[in-house]
Design a protein around this motif. Structure first.
Motif, PDB file in Angstrom:
ATOM      1  N   ARG A  60       0.863  -1.280  -0.015  1.00  0.00           N
ATOM      2  CA  ARG A  60      -0.026   0.139  -0.019  1.00  0.00           C
ATOM      3  C   ARG A  60       0.961   1.232   0.108  1.00  0.00           C
ATOM      4  O   ARG A  60       0.244   2.602  -0.219  1.00  0.00           O
ATOM      5  CB  ARG A  60      -0.969   0.110   1.326  1.00  0.00           C
ATOM      6  N   MET A  61       2.189   1.138   0.138  1.00  0.00           N
ATOM      7  CA  MET A  61       3.054   2.221   0.577  1.00  0.00           C
ATOM      8  C   MET A  61       3.987   2.598  -0.882  1.00  0.00           C
ATOM      9  O   MET A  61       4.401   3.518  -0.836  1.00  0.00           O
ATOM     10  CB  MET A  61       3.974   2.123   1.696  1.00  0.00           C
ATOM     11  N   LEU A  62       3.736   1.707  -1.720  1.00  0.00           N
ATOM     12  CA  LEU A  62       4.604   1.800  -3.035  1.00  0.00           C
ATOM     13  C   LEU A  62       3.896   2.149  -4.468  1.00  0.00           C
ATOM     14  O   LEU A  62       2.673   1.850  -4.143  1.00  0.00           O
ATOM     15  CB  LEU A  62       5.424   0.704  -3.246  1.00  0.00           C
ATOM     16  N   PRO A  63       4.435   3.002  -4.952  1.00  0.00           N
ATOM     17  CA  PRO A  63       3.684   3.463  -6.207  1.00  0.00           C
ATOM     18  C   PRO A  63       3.749   2.251  -7.056  1.00  0.00           C
ATOM     19  O   PRO A  63       4.583   1.244  -7.114  1.00  0.00           O
ATOM     20  CB  PRO A  63       4.480   4.585  -7.140  1.00  0.00           C
ATOM     21  N   LYS A  64       2.688   1.980  -7.897  1.00  0.00           N
ATOM     22  CA  LYS A  64       2.443   0.722  -8.903  1.00  0.00           C
ATOM     23  C   LYS A  64       2.864   1.272 -10.121  1.00  0.00           C
ATOM     24  O   LYS A  64       2.136   1.559 -10.748  1.00  0.00           O
ATOM     25  CB  LYS A  64       0.952   0.236  -8.591  1.00  0.00           C
ATOM     26  N   ASP A  65       4.261   1.329 -10.349  1.00  0.00           N
ATOM     27  CA  ASP A  65       4.476   1.357 -11.802  1.00  0.00           C
ATOM     28  C   ASP A  65       5.950   0.959 -12.171  1.00  0.00           C
ATOM     29  O   ASP A  65       6.333  -0.110 -11.521  1.00  0.00           O
ATOM     30  CB  ASP A  65       4.718   3.292 -11.969  1.00  0.00           C
ATOM     31  N   GLY A  66       6.301   1.122 -13.354  1.00  0.00           N
ATOM     32  CA  GLY A  66       7.418   0.503 -13.752  1.00  0.00           C
ATOM     33  C   GLY A  66       8.815   0.592 -13.074  1.00  0.00           C
ATOM     34  O   GLY A  66       9.623  -0.057 -13.165  1.00  0.00           O
ATOM     35  N   ASP A  67       8.657   1.881 -12.106  1.00  0.00           N
ATOM     36  CA  ASP A  67      10.147   1.915 -11.663  1.00  0.00           C
ATOM     37  C   ASP A  67       9.917   1.216 -10.250  1.00  0.00           C
ATOM     38  O   ASP A  67      11.165   1.048  -9.731  1.00  0.00           O
ATOM     39  CB  ASP A  67      10.060   3.461 -11.068  1.00  0.00           C
ATOM     40  N   THR A  68       9.074   0.621 -10.055  1.00  0.00           N
ATOM     41  CA  THR A  68       8.902  -0.174  -8.612  1.00  0.00           C
ATOM     42  C   THR A  68       8.572  -1.635  -8.936  1.00  0.00           C
ATOM     43  O   THR A  68       9.106  -2.552  -8.180  1.00  0.00           O
ATOM     44  CB  THR A  68       7.616   0.379  -7.721  1.00  0.00           C
ATOM     45  N   TYR A  69       7.844  -2.135 -10.079  1.00  0.00           N
ATOM     46  CA  TYR A  69       7.506  -3.147 -10.298  1.00  0.00           C
ATOM     47  C   TYR A  69       8.397  -3.822 -11.581  1.00  0.00           C
ATOM     48  O   TYR A  69       7.936  -2.832 -12.559  1.00  0.00           O
ATOM     49  CB  TYR A  69       6.087  -3.602 -10.099  1.00  0.00           C
ATOM     50  N   PHE A  70       8.911  -4.825 -11.593  1.00  0.00           N
ATOM     51  CA  PHE A  70       9.555  -5.335 -12.945  1.00  0.00           C
ATOM     52  C   PHE A  70       8.282  -5.998 -13.486  1.00  0.00           C
ATOM     53  O   PHE A  70       8.419  -5.970 -14.650  1.00  0.00           O
ATOM     54  CB  PHE A  70      10.614  -6.445 -12.470  1.00  0.00           C
ATOM     55  N   ASP A  71       7.387  -6.550 -12.983  1.00  0.00           N
ATOM     56  CA  ASP A  71       6.229  -7.101 -13.596  1.00  0.00           C
ATOM     57  C   ASP A  71       5.165  -7.111 -12.727  1.00  0.00           C
ATOM     58  O   ASP A  71       5.412  -6.233 -11.833  1.00  0.00           O
ATOM     59  CB  ASP A  71       6.520  -8.666 -14.155  1.00  0.00           C
ATOM     60  N   ASP A  72       4.170  -7.976 -12.568  1.00  0.00           N
ATOM     61  CA  ASP A  72       3.116  -7.678 -11.746  1.00  0.00           C
ATOM     62  C   ASP A  72       3.172  -8.016 -10.228  1.00  0.00           C
ATOM     63  O   ASP A  72       2.480  -7.522  -9.419  1.00  0.00           O
ATOM     64  CB  ASP A  72       1.937  -8.478 -12.114  1.00  0.00           C
ATOM     65  N   VAL A  73       4.302  -8.792  -9.897  1.00  0.00           N
ATOM     66  CA  VAL A  73       4.596  -9.289  -8.437  1.00  0.00           C
ATOM     67  C   VAL A  73       6.066  -8.910  -7.989  1.00  0.00           C
ATOM     68  O   VAL A  73       6.293  -8.878  -6.935  1.00  0.00           O
ATOM     69  CB  VAL A  73       4.024 -10.924  -8.384  1.00  0.00           C
ATOM     70  N   HIS A  74       6.995  -8.976  -9.008  1.00  0.00           N
ATOM     71  CA  HIS A  74       8.353  -8.738  -8.418  1.00  0.00           C
ATOM     72  C   HIS A  74       9.081  -7.168  -8.606  1.00  0.00           C
ATOM     73  O   HIS A  74       8.550  -6.489  -9.508  1.00  0.00           O
ATOM     74  CB  HIS A  74       9.448  -9.396  -9.432  1.00  0.00           C
TER      75      HIS A  74
ATOM     76  N   PRO B 212      13.859   1.969  -1.405  1.00  0.00           N
ATOM     77  CA  PRO B 212      12.581   2.655  -0.783  1.00  0.00           C
ATOM     78  C   PRO B 212      11.897   1.509   0.022  1.00  0.00           C
ATOM     79  O   PRO B 212      11.363   1.712   1.175  1.00  0.00           O
ATOM     80  CB  PRO B 212      11.703   2.976  -2.089  1.00  0.00           C
ATOM     81  N   ILE B 213      11.933   0.269  -0.203  1.00  0.00           N
ATOM     82  CA  ILE B 213      11.571  -0.886   0.440  1.00  0.00           C
ATOM     83  C   ILE B 213      12.157  -0.985   1.600  1.00  0.00           C
ATOM     84  O   ILE B 213      11.604  -1.051   2.865  1.00  0.00           O
ATOM     85  CB  ILE B 213      11.486  -2.161  -0.517  1.00  0.00           C
ATOM     86  N   ALA B 214      13.403  -0.945   1.718  1.00  0.00           N
ATOM     87  CA  ALA B 214      14.234  -0.710   3.023  1.00  0.00           C
ATOM     88  C   ALA B 214      14.063   0.012   3.933  1.00  0.00           C
ATOM     89  O   ALA B 214      14.046  -0.225   5.163  1.00  0.00           O
ATOM     90  CB  ALA B 214      15.673  -0.983   2.491  1.00  0.00           C
ATOM     91  N   ALA B 215      13.828   1.428   3.385  1.00  0.00           N
ATOM     92  CA  ALA B 215      13.269   2.425   4.232  1.00  0.00           C
ATOM     93  C   ALA B 215      11.931   2.174   4.875  1.00  0.00           C
ATOM     94  O   ALA B 215      11.630   2.502   6.117  1.00  0.00           O
ATOM     95  CB  ALA B 215      13.575   3.841   3.251  1.00  0.00           C
TER      96      ALA B 215
END
Length: 75
Positions: free
Chosen positions: A37-51, A59-62
């Motif tokens: 819920r805290m990360l943007p759902k975009d190509g900078d965050t997700y390689f595909d739909d789950v990774h 950002p995940i570590a923070a």
């Protein structure tokens, strides 16, 4: 058809995350850091739909660190 598959997967992931949130809330000693819920759902965050991408690691570590501190698990 691919868009429908992605939509189905997105719905499945949200339902799965919802079950995990419910289970964590029912466990008094569980600490949930809801990065989904805290990360943007975009190509900078997700390689595909789950990774996550390599760029999302910091950002995940923070987010996880902040969650651990807020929960009192880290000083």
């Amino acid at each position: 058809a691919h868009g429908e598959e992605a939509e189905d997967l997105g719905g499945w992931l949200e339902a799965s995350n919802g079950r995990l949130r419910t289970e964590a809330a029912a466990e008094p000693l569980a600490h949930l850091v809801d990065i989904a819920r805290m990360l943007p759902k975009d190509g900078d965050t997700y390689f595909d739909d789950v990774h996550f991408t390599v760029g999302a690691q910091e950002p995940i570590a923070a987010i996880l660190f902040e969650g651990l501190v807020k929960s009192g698990l880290l000083p």
